[in-house]
Design an enzyme around this catalytic site. Sequence first.
Site, PDB file in Angstrom:
ATOM      1  CB  VAL A  15      32.521 125.132  83.947  1.00 51.61           C
ATOM      2  CG1 VAL A  15      33.879 125.277  84.618  1.00 51.61           C
ATOM      3  CG2 VAL A  15      32.664 124.836  82.462  1.00 51.61           C
ATOM      4  CB  SER A  16      34.777 121.749  87.431  1.00 52.82           C
ATOM      5  OG  SER A  16      35.266 120.616  88.104  1.00 52.82           O
TER       6      SER A  16
END
Length: 226
Positions: A15-16
């Site tokens: 997600v990063s």
Amino acid sequence: PSKMSRRIDFYYDIVSPYTYLGFEVLCRHRSVWNLAIHFRPFFLGGIMKGANNRPPATVPLKGEHMMQCDLPRLAKHYSVPLVMNDRVVEIMFNTGTLSTMRFLTALQQKQPDAVEPVSRQLFYRLFSSHQDVAQPDSLRAAAEAAGLSADVTAAALTDMLSDEVKSRLKSVTDEAVKLGAFGSPTFIVHTEDGRQEMVFGSDRFHIIGDLLGVEYKGPLKQLAKL
């Protein structure tokens, strides 16, 4: 260190965006630094809760700087096809990646060699082609693009729903918090004298090199094949 003794444990959630950068640069250094990379998928939501942290983008000025300046500059510097837009933000903050990281955990249990190429496809889907990374069809597409067979993918899609895999992901997430993780990417660098040094962020490869006793000569521009 001897050629076979350099090891990094890579704790991450796809997600990063900074993790996408760190993932690619780390993988590029595998052969240069003679690294054994141990991929440790975790759930960033659990890390943030366990560390009492919050996403940097929740600070308005920081979020604006990340989106408009920092990430575009870093993507260019590292030659990673990362492009932020509203669709990415929606997936990051609304859809989330719990199912994604369970899928990677299920793969790691039975097909550990598949974790890197499938992670790469998932990073690309989210940050380059701006597609969903949470639904079963999306996970199947990423696995197929990474060269996995339909049977292996189907097994992982089933296994990710099991209590065993859910518990495994939570266990690795808790393990990372105990090691001091407060975000993604987190590197645990195993030094020649037996220490485990935690390094956070995608812009500390010169420090990782110091800890390993090797030289960091820049981001290495070649992209792994998608």
